[in-house]
Design a protein around this motif. Structure first.
Motif, PDB file in Angstrom:
ATOM      1  N   SER A  17       0.836  -0.666  -0.181  1.00  0.00           N
ATOM      2  CA  SER A  17      -0.265  -0.045  -0.227  1.00  0.00           C
ATOM      3  C   SER A  17       0.672   1.094   0.299  1.00  0.00           C
ATOM      4  O   SER A  17       2.026   0.942   0.755  1.00  0.00           O
ATOM      5  N   PRO A  18       0.628   1.998  -0.957  1.00  0.00           N
ATOM      6  CA  PRO A  18       1.162   3.696  -0.722  1.00  0.00           C
ATOM      7  C   PRO A  18       1.041   4.371   0.454  1.00  0.00           C
ATOM      8  O   PRO A  18       2.167   5.370   0.742  1.00  0.00           O
ATOM      9  N   THR A  19       0.235   3.813   1.359  1.00  0.00           N
ATOM     10  CA  THR A  19      -0.142   4.590   3.098  1.00  0.00           C
ATOM     11  C   THR A  19       0.117   3.449   3.869  1.00  0.00           C
ATOM     12  O   THR A  19      -0.554   2.396   3.977  1.00  0.00           O
ATOM     13  N   PRO A  20       1.415   2.947   4.596  1.00  0.00           N
ATOM     14  CA  PRO A  20       1.422   1.966   5.841  1.00  0.00           C
ATOM     15  C   PRO A  20       0.341   2.649   6.701  1.00  0.00           C
ATOM     16  O   PRO A  20       0.188   3.777   6.896  1.00  0.00           O
ATOM     17  N   LEU A  21      -0.249   1.610   6.993  1.00  0.00           N
ATOM     18  CA  LEU A  21      -1.022   1.743   8.652  1.00  0.00           C
ATOM     19  C   LEU A  21      -0.782   0.549   9.416  1.00  0.00           C
ATOM     20  O   LEU A  21      -0.209  -0.227   9.703  1.00  0.00           O
ATOM     21  N   SER A  22      -0.817   1.149  10.832  1.00  0.00           N
ATOM     22  CA  SER A  22      -0.826   0.088  11.841  1.00  0.00           C
ATOM     23  C   SER A  22      -1.274   0.768  13.019  1.00  0.00           C
ATOM     24  O   SER A  22      -2.235   1.701  12.808  1.00  0.00           O
ATOM     25  N   ARG A  23      -1.905  -0.252  14.099  1.00  0.00           N
ATOM     26  CA  ARG A  23      -2.436   0.471  14.475  1.00  0.00           C
ATOM     27  C   ARG A  23      -1.909   1.597  15.663  1.00  0.00           C
ATOM     28  O   ARG A  23      -2.497   2.199  16.394  1.00  0.00           O
ATOM     29  N   ASP A  24      -0.004   0.954  16.049  1.00  0.00           N
ATOM     30  CA  ASP A  24      -0.072   2.470  16.691  1.00  0.00           C
ATOM     31  C   ASP A  24       0.037   3.389  16.019  1.00  0.00           C
ATOM     32  O   ASP A  24      -0.545   4.652  16.506  1.00  0.00           O
ATOM     33  N   LEU A  25       0.097   3.782  14.635  1.00  0.00           N
ATOM     34  CA  LEU A  25      -0.268   4.768  13.571  1.00  0.00           C
ATOM     35  C   LEU A  25      -1.313   5.887  13.832  1.00  0.00           C
ATOM     36  O   LEU A  25      -1.437   6.576  13.897  1.00  0.00           O
ATOM     37  N   ILE A  26      -2.622   4.563  13.673  1.00  0.00           N
ATOM     38  CA  ILE A  26      -3.828   5.110  14.111  1.00  0.00           C
ATOM     39  C   ILE A  26      -3.961   5.850  15.764  1.00  0.00           C
ATOM     40  O   ILE A  26      -4.833   6.069  15.857  1.00  0.00           O
ATOM     41  N   VAL A  27      -3.701   4.764  16.639  1.00  0.00           N
ATOM     42  CA  VAL A  27      -3.698   5.205  17.856  1.00  0.00           C
ATOM     43  C   VAL A  27      -3.107   7.304  18.329  1.00  0.00           C
ATOM     44  O   VAL A  27      -3.611   8.111  18.590  1.00  0.00           O
ATOM     45  N   SER A  28      -1.489   7.040  17.657  1.00  0.00           N
ATOM     46  CA  SER A  28      -1.082   8.612  17.527  1.00  0.00           C
ATOM     47  C   SER A  28      -1.645   9.322  16.755  1.00  0.00           C
ATOM     48  O   SER A  28      -1.498  10.559  17.458  1.00  0.00           O
ATOM     49  N   ALA A  29      -2.556   9.009  15.791  1.00  0.00           N
ATOM     50  CA  ALA A  29      -3.322  10.036  15.138  1.00  0.00           C
ATOM     51  C   ALA A  29      -4.161  10.653  15.933  1.00  0.00           C
ATOM     52  O   ALA A  29      -4.303  11.732  16.155  1.00  0.00           O
ATOM     53  N   ALA A  30      -4.793   9.573  16.363  1.00  0.00           N
ATOM     54  CA  ALA A  30      -6.162   9.593  17.834  1.00  0.00           C
ATOM     55  C   ALA A  30      -5.711  11.161  18.441  1.00  0.00           C
ATOM     56  O   ALA A  30      -6.451  12.012  18.601  1.00  0.00           O
ATOM     57  N   ARG A  32      -3.222  13.287  18.265  1.00  0.00           N
ATOM     58  CA  ARG A  32      -3.206  13.959  17.641  1.00  0.00           C
ATOM     59  C   ARG A  32      -3.835  15.023  17.726  1.00  0.00           C
ATOM     60  O   ARG A  32      -4.894  16.496  17.969  1.00  0.00           O
ATOM     61  N   LEU A  33      -4.954  14.106  17.013  1.00  0.00           N
ATOM     62  CA  LEU A  33      -6.689  14.713  17.201  1.00  0.00           C
ATOM     63  C   LEU A  33      -7.422  15.151  18.453  1.00  0.00           C
ATOM     64  O   LEU A  33      -8.144  16.525  18.267  1.00  0.00           O
ATOM     65  N   ALA A  34      -7.028  15.041  19.676  1.00  0.00           N
ATOM     66  CA  ALA A  34      -7.955  14.975  20.545  1.00  0.00           C
ATOM     67  C   ALA A  34      -7.281  16.146  21.192  1.00  0.00           C
ATOM     68  O   ALA A  34      -7.214  16.647  21.984  1.00  0.00           O
ATOM     69  N   ASP A  35      -5.514  16.036  20.813  1.00  0.00           N
ATOM     70  CA  ASP A  35      -5.368  16.704  22.213  1.00  0.00           C
ATOM     71  C   ASP A  35      -5.721  17.929  20.819  1.00  0.00           C
ATOM     72  O   ASP A  35      -5.694  18.990  22.415  1.00  0.00           O
ATOM     73  N   ALA A  36      -5.742  18.357  20.165  1.00  0.00           N
ATOM     74  CA  ALA A  36      -5.738  19.387  19.368  1.00  0.00           C
ATOM     75  C   ALA A  36      -7.224  19.963  19.382  1.00  0.00           C
ATOM     76  O   ALA A  36      -7.226  20.893  19.633  1.00  0.00           O
ATOM     77  N   GLY A  37      -8.350  19.179  19.564  1.00  0.00           N
ATOM     78  CA  GLY A  37      -9.518  19.814  19.817  1.00  0.00           C
ATOM     79  C   GLY A  37     -10.471  18.605  20.181  1.00  0.00           C
ATOM     80  O   GLY A  37     -11.570  19.060  20.263  1.00  0.00           O
ATOM     81  N   GLY A  38     -10.130  18.025  21.294  1.00  0.00           N
ATOM     82  CA  GLY A  38     -10.304  17.484  21.547  1.00  0.00           C
ATOM     83  C   GLY A  38     -10.918  15.857  21.447  1.00  0.00           C
ATOM     84  O   GLY A  38     -11.153  16.010  20.181  1.00  0.00           O
TER      85      GLY A  38
END
Length: 247
Positions: A17-30, A32-38
């Motif tokens: 896949s051109p976009t790597p994905l893993s559980r760790d990446l998903i959690v880290s992105a979530a 970052r979103l929560a830190d920025a906007g709740g």
């Protein structure tokens, strides 16, 4: 939906896949979103967009939003360092209390998820084990009582701090500006003489910062535990620590 806990469920086998994905990446992105906007900013669609992936790909790693929130909470638990092995019960519980407060200062949403249900992720279980283990009382019920009292104080105090910060942001005023704006009304109310204790608070109390107020309240709780169990204070690294005595 799988009955297997997300902690034990293997991730999907890797596919080109051109976009790597893993559980760790998903959690880290979530996070970052929560830190920025709740927590309202955390959705599969927004997390997928942050990772430049299709939302359906996320379901192979995390099946529900509740699972994602559990993973986020467990990640933050992993940031809280355990008490030193040499710490006595008092120093150990103080270390844990400040660790939780510091983690919540970095991730305000963390406090919103701490008391909704038990957390059973590997980091949460390690945190609980090391917290309980620092209280070396003979009776496990006394251990649970002491830890529970401290955690009740910590969760309440930290939630109060975060609530004040959120109110400040939503109003657009700092605490000092809010006090100036409400000052004339409070002065009129105090002048009635109906609130003498509040008047003392307004005119005599020290203007301590949140960290100092937190430490003062924590000290009261720890002193109460010591008094209840007839425990003398001992510095960290003491050769021995007295067992709790039944009151």
């Amino acid at each position: 939906m799988s009955n297997e806990p997300v902690w034990e469920r293997p991730e999907p086998s890797g596919k080109p896949s051109p976009t790597p994905l893993s559980r760790d990446l998903i959690v880290s992105a979530a996070i970052r979103l929560a830190d920025a906007g709740g927590l309202d900013e955390v959705s599969f669609r927004k997390v997928a967009a942050a990772l430049n992936a299709g939302p359906m790909r996320l379901y192979g790693y995390v099946e529900t939003k509740d699972e994602l929130l559990d993973l986020m909470v467990d990640e933050v638990y992993g940031e809280i360092t355990p008490p030193p092995s040499s710490a006595g019960w008092r120093e150990g519980l103080r270390h844990v209390a400040h660790g939780i407060r510091d983690a919540t200062k970095r991730h305000e949403w963390f406090i919103d998820l701490l008391s909704n249900r038990p957390h059973q992720g590997p980091n949460a279980l390690t945190h609980l084990e090391t917290t309980l283990a620092t209280v070396r009382f003979d009776d496990i019920d006394q251990v649970l009582g002491a830890v529970g009292a401290v955690m009740a104080y910590v969760f309440g105090a930290v939630r109060g701090e975060i609530t004040e910060l959120r109110a400040e942001r939503s109003s657009g005023m700092t605490e000092e500006q809010w006090q100036r704006a409400s000052g004339p009304y409070m002065q009129r109310m105090l002048a009635t003489g109906r609130f003498p204790t509040l008047a003392r608070v307004m005119h005599e109390s020290s203007d301590t910062d949140p960290a100092h107020r937190f430490e003062i309240g924590l000290g009261y709780v720890l002193d109460g535990i010591a008094t209840r169990h007839n425990l003398a204070w001992r510095p960290a690294g003491s050769a021995s620590e007295p067992s709790a005595q039944s009151p």
